[in-house]
Structures are given as C-alpha cells and as structure tokens.
Scaffold this motif. Structure first.
Motif, PDB file in Angstrom:
ATOM      1  N   UNK A 197       0.818  -1.216   0.000  1.00 22.46           N
ATOM      2  CA  UNK A 197       0.000   0.000   0.000  1.00 22.46           C
ATOM      3  C   UNK A 197       0.853   1.269   0.000  1.00 22.46           C
ATOM      4  N   UNK A 198       0.272   2.354  -0.487  1.00 19.01           N
ATOM      5  CA  UNK A 198       0.978   3.629  -0.564  1.00 19.01           C
ATOM      6  C   UNK A 198       1.358   4.179   0.804  1.00 19.01           C
ATOM      7  N   UNK A 199       0.528   3.902   1.837  1.00 25.42           N
ATOM      8  CA  UNK A 199       0.844   4.389   3.183  1.00 25.42           C
ATOM      9  C   UNK A 199       2.124   3.762   3.710  1.00 25.42           C
ATOM     10  N   UNK A 200       2.319   2.474   3.400  1.00 26.08           N
ATOM     11  CA  UNK A 200       3.530   1.781   3.848  1.00 26.08           C
ATOM     12  C   UNK A 200       4.745   2.366   3.141  1.00 26.08           C
ATOM     13  N   UNK A 201       4.611   2.632   1.860  1.00 29.70           N
ATOM     14  CA  UNK A 201       5.722   3.220   1.102  1.00 29.70           C
ATOM     15  C   UNK A 201       6.064   4.597   1.657  1.00 29.70           C
ATOM     16  N   UNK A 202       5.032   5.394   1.990  1.00 31.09           N
ATOM     17  CA  UNK A 202       5.275   6.714   2.555  1.00 31.09           C
ATOM     18  C   UNK A 202       5.979   6.619   3.904  1.00 31.09           C
ATOM     19  N   UNK A 203       5.589   5.657   4.741  1.00 33.72           N
ATOM     20  CA  UNK A 203       6.221   5.492   6.048  1.00 33.72           C
ATOM     21  C   UNK A 203       7.680   5.062   5.907  1.00 33.72           C
ATOM     22  N   UNK A 204       7.944   4.147   4.993  1.00 37.50           N
ATOM     23  CA  UNK A 204       9.322   3.699   4.769  1.00 37.50           C
ATOM     24  C   UNK A 204      10.166   4.844   4.226  1.00 37.50           C
ATOM     25  N   UNK A 205       9.609   5.616   3.296  1.00 38.03           N
ATOM     26  CA  UNK A 205      10.340   6.750   2.726  1.00 38.03           C
ATOM     27  C   UNK A 205      10.644   7.796   3.793  1.00 38.03           C
ATOM     28  N   UNK A 206       9.684   8.064   4.671  1.00 37.11           N
ATOM     29  CA  UNK A 206       9.908   9.039   5.741  1.00 37.11           C
ATOM     30  C   UNK A 206      10.978   8.550   6.706  1.00 37.11           C
ATOM     31  N   UNK A 207      10.972   7.251   7.024  1.00 40.11           N
ATOM     32  CA  UNK A 207      11.987   6.705   7.924  1.00 40.11           C
ATOM     33  C   UNK A 207      13.376   6.796   7.309  1.00 40.11           C
ATOM     34  N   UNK A 208      13.482   6.491   6.025  1.00 37.43           N
ATOM     35  CA  UNK A 208      14.785   6.569   5.351  1.00 37.43           C
ATOM     36  C   UNK A 208      15.256   8.020   5.297  1.00 37.43           C
ATOM     37  N   UNK A 209      14.345   8.953   4.995  1.00 40.28           N
ATOM     38  CA  UNK A 209      14.724  10.369   4.931  1.00 40.28           C
ATOM     39  C   UNK A 209      15.153  10.885   6.295  1.00 40.28           C
ATOM     40  N   UNK A 210      14.532  10.382   7.365  1.00 40.30           N
ATOM     41  CA  UNK A 210      14.906  10.810   8.711  1.00 40.30           C
ATOM     42  C   UNK A 210      16.282  10.303   9.084  1.00 40.30           C
ATOM     43  N   UNK A 223      18.773   8.928   6.958  1.00 34.04           N
ATOM     44  CA  UNK A 223      19.852   9.227   6.020  1.00 34.04           C
ATOM     45  C   UNK A 223      19.932  10.715   5.715  1.00 34.04           C
ATOM     46  N   UNK A 224      18.810  11.367   5.624  1.00 39.25           N
ATOM     47  CA  UNK A 224      18.789  12.777   5.251  1.00 39.25           C
ATOM     48  C   UNK A 224      18.027  12.946   3.958  1.00 39.25           C
ATOM     49  N   UNK A 225      17.925  14.178   3.527  1.00 38.48           N
ATOM     50  CA  UNK A 225      17.146  14.483   2.341  1.00 38.48           C
ATOM     51  C   UNK A 225      17.770  14.024   1.043  1.00 38.48           C
ATOM     52  N   UNK A 226      19.014  13.574   1.072  1.00 36.61           N
ATOM     53  CA  UNK A 226      19.707  13.209  -0.166  1.00 36.61           C
ATOM     54  C   UNK A 226      19.525  11.745  -0.542  1.00 36.61           C
ATOM     55  N   UNK A 227      18.706  11.004   0.183  1.00 37.93           N
ATOM     56  CA  UNK A 227      18.526   9.584  -0.095  1.00 37.93           C
ATOM     57  C   UNK A 227      17.607   9.390  -1.296  1.00 37.93           C
ATOM     58  N   UNK A 228      17.895   8.368  -2.071  1.00 41.25           N
ATOM     59  CA  UNK A 228      17.063   8.013  -3.217  1.00 41.25           C
ATOM     60  C   UNK A 228      16.618   6.568  -3.033  1.00 41.25           C
TER      61      UNK A 228
END
Length: 133
Positions: A82-95, A97-102
């Motif tokens: 689901x999109x909510x799970x992807x958003x949560x994973x993306x937010x965790x990675x950004x937190x 690693x930082x804003x430069x993560x892809x």
C-alpha cells in the motif's frame, strides 16, 4: 546456652522513623514547588526577551511562493504494497539518512521458516539469546 537477644522497638524509635519519613516527603514537595516556580519564572523572562510579534495587516496580497524543483519519482511498489507503507518507509529513510537519499524500489522479502513471532519477535529473541562476549 547462648542467649538470643530479640530486637525490641521503643516508642522513641517509631517517632524517629515517622519524623524522618515526614521530613523527606516535605522536602520533596518543597523541591517540586521550587522547580515549578523557577520554570514559570524562566518562561516569563524568555517571553519578555522575545515577545511574539503582533500579526501585521497585509496591504497587498502575499507573493506566490517560488516554484519548487521537480520531486524525485515515487518508488516502485512491488507485491501490492500500500501507498501508506511506502510513505512510512520513505519518511523513515529520509529521517535516518537525510534528504539526499534516493529510494529506487521497495519489495517484500519472503519469510523463511514461517516463524509465528514475526520479524520483530525473531529480532528480539536473537538479541536476548546471544551469548555475552
């Protein structure tokens, strides 16, 4: 035969104990009140130094915000994530690693063995049963 001495409490012992307990709790209450008063005092001093500016009336409309650069494409979801799970994973990675993560993709990893505990339970068991070194 050796004589066994029994511990005998007198009225003076009870008075000392009750006085000590009362004094300790009274000092704890006094410390709580002092710390609360200091917090309010320091908050008042901070508000006096940095007063909140009054909202200004806008005579003309505010300028439109500058255009944002194009965002990176959304990560690909495989396996019906689901999109909510992807958003949560993306937010965790950004937190972390930082804003430069892809993030290039997110996919499910099949469970091996089918533990009833799940991934978190298995991690807890592994952590707490590892021998000390």
């Amino acid at each position: 035969m050796p004589t066994i001495a029994l511990l005998a409490l007198e009225a003076a012992d009870g008075t000392v104990v009750l006085t000590s307990i009362t004094l300790v709790f009274a000092m704890l209450v006094a410390l709580c009140l002092i710390i609360t008063a200091e917090g309010k005092l320091f908050d008042a001093l901070n508000n006096k130094k940095n007063p909140k500016p009054a909202p200004k009336k806008a005579d003309k409309p505010a300028a439109a915000p500058a255009a944002k650069p194009a965002a990176a494409p959304a990560p690909k979801a495989e396996g019906g994530i689901p999109g909510e799970i992807i958003a949560a994973i993306s937010a965790a990675v950004a937190t972390v690693v930082g804003g430069n993560a892809v993030i290039r993709g997110i996919k499910r990893i099949p469970k091996n063995g089918g533990s009833r505990r799940g991934a978190w339970g298995d991690a807890g068991v592994q952590e707490h049963t590892t021998p000390f070194m």
